[in-house]
Design a protein around this motif. Structure first.
Motif, PDB file in Angstrom:
ATOM      1  N   SER A 120       0.914  -1.132  -0.054  1.00 25.67           N
ATOM      2  CA  SER A 120      -0.024   0.130  -0.071  1.00 25.67           C
ATOM      3  C   SER A 120       0.916   1.343  -0.147  1.00 25.67           C
ATOM      4  CB  SER A 120      -0.960  -0.095   1.260  1.00 25.67           C
ATOM      5  OG  SER A 120      -1.799  -1.095   1.122  1.00 25.67           O
ATOM      6  N   VAL A 121       2.085   1.334  -0.773  1.00 22.63           N
ATOM      7  CA  VAL A 121       2.793   2.458  -0.896  1.00 22.63           C
ATOM      8  C   VAL A 121       2.551   3.015  -2.212  1.00 22.63           C
ATOM      9  CG1 VAL A 121       5.349   3.123  -1.203  1.00 22.63           C
ATOM     10  CG2 VAL A 121       4.731   1.294   0.595  1.00 22.63           C
ATOM     11  N   MET A 122       1.966   4.245  -2.370  1.00 21.54           N
ATOM     12  CA  MET A 122       1.676   4.993  -3.353  1.00 21.54           C
ATOM     13  C   MET A 122       3.222   5.356  -4.106  1.00 21.54           C
ATOM     14  SD  MET A 122      -1.516   5.127  -4.009  1.00 21.54           S
ATOM     15  CE  MET A 122      -2.999   5.171  -3.320  1.00 21.54           C
ATOM     16  N   GLU A 123       3.282   5.123  -5.337  1.00 20.15           N
ATOM     17  CA  GLU A 123       4.348   5.598  -6.125  1.00 20.15           C
ATOM     18  C   GLU A 123       4.120   6.330  -7.528  1.00 20.15           C
ATOM     19  OE1 GLU A 123       8.630   3.589  -8.115  1.00 20.15           O
ATOM     20  OE2 GLU A 123       6.674   2.415  -7.756  1.00 20.15           O
ATOM     21  N   PRO A 124       3.522   7.505  -7.602  1.00 23.05           N
ATOM     22  CA  PRO A 124       2.994   7.888  -8.670  1.00 23.05           C
ATOM     23  C   PRO A 124       4.046   8.192  -9.975  1.00 23.05           C
ATOM     24  CG  PRO A 124       2.983   9.587  -6.815  1.00 23.05           C
ATOM     25  CD  PRO A 124       3.366   8.440  -6.231  1.00 23.05           C
ATOM     26  N   SER A 125       5.369   8.233  -9.459  1.00 22.66           N
ATOM     27  CA  SER A 125       5.954   8.568 -10.624  1.00 22.66           C
ATOM     28  C   SER A 125       6.130   7.564 -11.599  1.00 22.66           C
ATOM     29  CB  SER A 125       7.546   8.476 -10.010  1.00 22.66           C
ATOM     30  OG  SER A 125       7.808   7.296  -9.369  1.00 22.66           O
TER      31      SER A 125
ATOM     32  N   PRO B 133     -10.757  -1.299   6.380  1.00 23.45           N
ATOM     33  CA  PRO B 133     -10.084  -1.365   7.645  1.00 23.45           C
ATOM     34  C   PRO B 133     -10.002  -2.686   8.538  1.00 23.45           C
ATOM     35  CG  PRO B 133     -12.054  -0.036   7.926  1.00 23.45           C
ATOM     36  CD  PRO B 133     -11.801  -0.464   6.524  1.00 23.45           C
ATOM     37  N   SER B 134     -11.316  -3.558   8.360  1.00 22.42           N
ATOM     38  CA  SER B 134     -11.347  -4.727   9.205  1.00 22.42           C
ATOM     39  C   SER B 134     -11.232  -5.971   8.225  1.00 22.42           C
ATOM     40  CB  SER B 134     -12.613  -4.785   9.941  1.00 22.42           C
ATOM     41  OG  SER B 134     -13.771  -4.558   8.773  1.00 22.42           O
ATOM     42  N   GLY B 135     -11.042  -5.714   6.866  1.00 22.51           N
ATOM     43  CA  GLY B 135     -10.968  -6.816   5.949  1.00 22.51           C
ATOM     44  C   GLY B 135     -12.257  -7.423   5.407  1.00 22.51           C
ATOM     45  N   GLU B 136     -13.296  -6.780   5.752  1.00 18.20           N
ATOM     46  CA  GLU B 136     -14.462  -7.352   5.154  1.00 18.20           C
ATOM     47  C   GLU B 136     -14.819  -7.103   3.742  1.00 18.20           C
ATOM     48  OE1 GLU B 136     -17.387  -5.471   7.697  1.00 18.20           O
ATOM     49  OE2 GLU B 136     -16.886  -6.618   9.529  1.00 18.20           O
ATOM     50  N   ASN B 137     -15.702  -7.583   3.142  1.00 20.38           N
ATOM     51  CA  ASN B 137     -15.906  -7.498   1.768  1.00 20.38           C
ATOM     52  C   ASN B 137     -15.870  -6.261   1.127  1.00 20.38           C
ATOM     53  OD1 ASN B 137     -15.865 -10.544   1.449  1.00 20.38           O
ATOM     54  ND2 ASN B 137     -18.146 -10.596   1.666  1.00 20.38           N
ATOM     55  N   ASP B 138     -16.734  -5.338   1.518  1.00 20.04           N
ATOM     56  CA  ASP B 138     -17.004  -3.706   0.868  1.00 20.04           C
ATOM     57  C   ASP B 138     -15.539  -3.181   0.879  1.00 20.04           C
ATOM     58  OD1 ASP B 138     -19.597  -4.479   1.022  1.00 20.04           O
ATOM     59  OD2 ASP B 138     -20.008  -2.971   2.588  1.00 20.04           O
TER      60      ASP B 138
ATOM     61  N   SER C  62     -10.306  -6.142  -1.870  1.00 18.82           N
ATOM     62  CA  SER C  62      -9.564  -6.468  -3.350  1.00 18.82           C
ATOM     63  C   SER C  62      -9.274  -7.901  -3.114  1.00 18.82           C
ATOM     64  CB  SER C  62      -8.393  -5.841  -3.586  1.00 18.82           C
ATOM     65  OG  SER C  62      -7.662  -6.415  -4.574  1.00 18.82           O
ATOM     66  N   LYS C  63      -9.642  -8.795  -4.343  1.00 23.14           N
ATOM     67  CA  LYS C  63      -8.865 -10.015  -4.260  1.00 23.14           C
ATOM     68  C   LYS C  63      -7.512 -10.169  -4.971  1.00 23.14           C
ATOM     69  CE  LYS C  63     -12.383 -12.425  -2.589  1.00 23.14           C
ATOM     70  NZ  LYS C  63     -13.330 -11.316  -1.905  1.00 23.14           N
ATOM     71  N   ILE C  64      -7.020  -9.143  -5.673  1.00 28.94           N
ATOM     72  CA  ILE C  64      -5.803  -9.139  -6.241  1.00 28.94           C
ATOM     73  C   ILE C  64      -4.913  -9.538  -5.048  1.00 28.94           C
ATOM     74  CG2 ILE C  64      -4.123  -7.526  -7.205  1.00 28.94           C
ATOM     75  CD1 ILE C  64      -6.347  -5.867  -8.273  1.00 28.94           C
ATOM     76  N   GLY C  65      -3.726 -10.419  -5.677  1.00 31.62           N
ATOM     77  CA  GLY C  65      -2.881 -11.041  -4.694  1.00 31.62           C
ATOM     78  C   GLY C  65      -3.468 -12.206  -4.152  1.00 31.62           C
ATOM     79  N   SER C  66      -4.705 -12.797  -4.454  1.00 33.72           N
ATOM     80  CA  SER C  66      -5.254 -14.043  -4.156  1.00 33.72           C
ATOM     81  C   SER C  66      -5.924 -14.703  -5.541  1.00 33.72           C
ATOM     82  CB  SER C  66      -6.439 -13.966  -3.071  1.00 33.72           C
ATOM     83  OG  SER C  66      -6.933 -15.303  -2.950  1.00 33.72           O
TER      84      SER C  66
ATOM     85  N   MET D 183      -8.212  -8.432   0.726  1.00 34.93           N
ATOM     86  CA  MET D 183      -6.889  -7.566   0.897  1.00 34.93           C
ATOM     87  C   MET D 183      -7.093  -6.315   0.595  1.00 34.93           C
ATOM     88  SD  MET D 183      -4.201 -10.546  -0.776  1.00 34.93           S
ATOM     89  CE  MET D 183      -5.640 -10.841  -1.766  1.00 34.93           C
ATOM     90  N   ASP D 184      -6.333  -5.224   0.404  1.00 31.13           N
ATOM     91  CA  ASP D 184      -6.366  -3.919   0.073  1.00 31.13           C
ATOM     92  C   ASP D 184      -5.152  -3.577  -1.009  1.00 31.13           C
ATOM     93  OD1 ASP D 184      -7.980  -3.560   2.442  1.00 31.13           O
ATOM     94  OD2 ASP D 184      -6.027  -3.200   3.614  1.00 31.13           O
ATOM     95  N   ILE D 185      -4.894  -4.632  -1.963  1.00 34.13           N
ATOM     96  CA  ILE D 185      -3.957  -4.379  -3.001  1.00 34.13           C
ATOM     97  C   ILE D 185      -4.802  -3.861  -4.082  1.00 34.13           C
ATOM     98  CG2 ILE D 185      -2.722  -5.517  -4.766  1.00 34.13           C
ATOM     99  CD1 ILE D 185      -1.965  -7.698  -2.932  1.00 34.13           C
ATOM    100  N   ASN D 186      -4.347  -2.585  -4.605  1.00 29.62           N
ATOM    101  CA  ASN D 186      -4.748  -1.772  -5.660  1.00 29.62           C
ATOM    102  C   ASN D 186      -4.590  -2.401  -6.952  1.00 29.62           C
ATOM    103  OD1 ASN D 186      -5.510  -0.077  -3.846  1.00 29.62           O
ATOM    104  ND2 ASN D 186      -4.026   1.602  -4.264  1.00 29.62           N
ATOM    105  N   PHE D 187      -5.630  -2.174  -7.982  1.00 31.85           N
ATOM    106  CA  PHE D 187      -5.615  -2.401  -9.168  1.00 31.85           C
ATOM    107  C   PHE D 187      -4.667  -1.191 -10.034  1.00 31.85           C
ATOM    108  CE2 PHE D 187      -6.756  -2.240 -13.717  1.00 31.85           C
ATOM    109  CZ  PHE D 187      -6.309  -3.690 -14.353  1.00 31.85           C
TER     110      PHE D 187
END
Length: 355
Positions: free
Chosen positions: A94-99, A110-115, A118-122, A204-208
């Motif tokens: 979860s480190v932003m690197e806009p360059s 924050p609690s890992g629930e569905n709403d 992300s499923k990225i990384g699984s 998870m919290d992995i961005n696309f």
């Protein structure tokens, strides 16, 4: 799309012109997405006559790609991370690197629930046993040694892009033999790269990642080759930036760098980009669309099916059926079908795609 992106380019700031970036859309992202829209507009698509065609004025769209990417590159607002692996570790952490990672579709709960999770990384990760300390890696997306072999000796991107292993319940890494390479997986997103214990077994919290700067560099090289029939010095520089990182030095290196003379004609550039875009951008969601706009999807799948079936026949791979090679139909599957509900509700004013 063009109107929206042009308005965004005008109105949005560069990412380093705001005090807090926090993943907001930026001018550079809008420029890159505008160039991508023009790039695909310049390409082939399946028409209702059942033929793959591109616009007669396709070079006008390539000229737009060339102009936009050149302006973006020459702004010097964006650059590549010196480490290919770190690009994807940052996303997992979860480190932003806009360059480099110019735009991300964001996920967080924050609690890992569905709403908003992300499923990225699984879904698209190496297989990880559900009883491991990392959480479950479903690994529904697979690859093979054919993709692994796209990379030349010394190209360190390969070990990041393709996971030749799985992780068991005791967090032990187990190498998967080459004759089972159809169970190898994308390696760019990994649960074991996420810091701390899992909040949820699957979520998870992995961005696309929607756009990376390396894509901009490769888009420019493609566009200038199509418009001018050859690469210019900026085009060579673009290819070399991407290539140097793959071989670690990240500085000028006569043993690695290309010169204009290395690409004697337009076809040689096309052939290189056909493979290089796969090496650099694999599993990020654009390969199928690249193949469609190049009118290479059917031929590529046929070629791969031949190689795959030969590998099964000679024992290089264990017995396995590659579904895409078996079921793909040219002149049909370049488009998704329009849902029957939509056709029914419009009383037939929508016509089903070729079938």
């Amino acid at each position: 799309i063009v109107d929206d992106m042009e308005a965004a380019v005008t109105d949005l700031p560069w990412y380093n012109e705001v005090s807090s970036y926090e993943g907001r859309p930026t001018k550079g992202a809008a420029m890159g997405l505008l160039a991508r829209a023009y790039l695909f507009r310049a390409g082939y698509s399946l028409h209702q006559n059942g033929k793959m065609e591109r616009p007669d004025n396709y070079l006008e769209y390539y000229k737009k790609v060339k102009e936009i990417c050149a302006e973006l590159i020459n702004s010097h607002r964006h650059s590549l991370n010196v480490s290919y692996e770190k690009v994807f570790k940052n996303v997992c952490e979860s480190v932003m690197e806009p360059s480099e990672v110019m735009y991300e579709v964001q996920f967080y709960n924050p609690s890992g629930e569905n709403d908003h999770s992300s499923k990225i990384g699984s879904y698209n990760s190496p297989e990880i046993n559900r009883n491991s300390s990392y959480g479950l890696g479903n690994s529904f997306i697979k690859t093979t040694h054919f993709a692994y072999d796209f990379y030349e000796a010394g190209d360190i991107r390969r070990e990041t892009a393709i996971a030749t292993f799985k992780i068991d319940a005791n967090d032990k890494v187990i190498e998967i033999p080459r004759n089972e390479s159809y169970t190898w997986a994308p390696g760019k997103w990994r649960r074991n790269w996420i810091p701390g214990p899992p909040k949820d077994l699957e979520n998870m919290d992995i961005n696309f990642i929607l756009l990376r700067y390396s894509d901009v560099l490769l888009m420019y090289a493609e566009a200038v080759n199509e418009v001018d029939g050859q690469l210019d010095q900026l085009g060579i520089d673009c290819l070399n930036q991407v290539r140097r990182r793959g071989y670690a030095p990240n500085t000028a290196n006569s043993e690695i760098d290309f010169a204009i003379a290395d690409f004697p004609d337009q076809k040689s550039v096309r052939d290189y980009l056909f493979v290089e875009r796969a090496r650099e951008l694999c599993f990020e969601g654009f390969r199928r669309y690249d193949l469609i706009r190049w009118n290479k999807l059917a031929d590529t799948l046929d070629d791969f099916a031949t190689k795959f079936n030969a590998a099964v026949a000679d024992g290089t791979l264990k017995s396995y059926v590659w579904a895409a090679g078996k079921y793909f139909e040219a002149g049909k599957h370049e488009l998704y079908p329009i849902p029957a509900y939509e056709i029914r509700e419009t009383k037939g004013s929508l016509v089903q795609n070729p079938k």
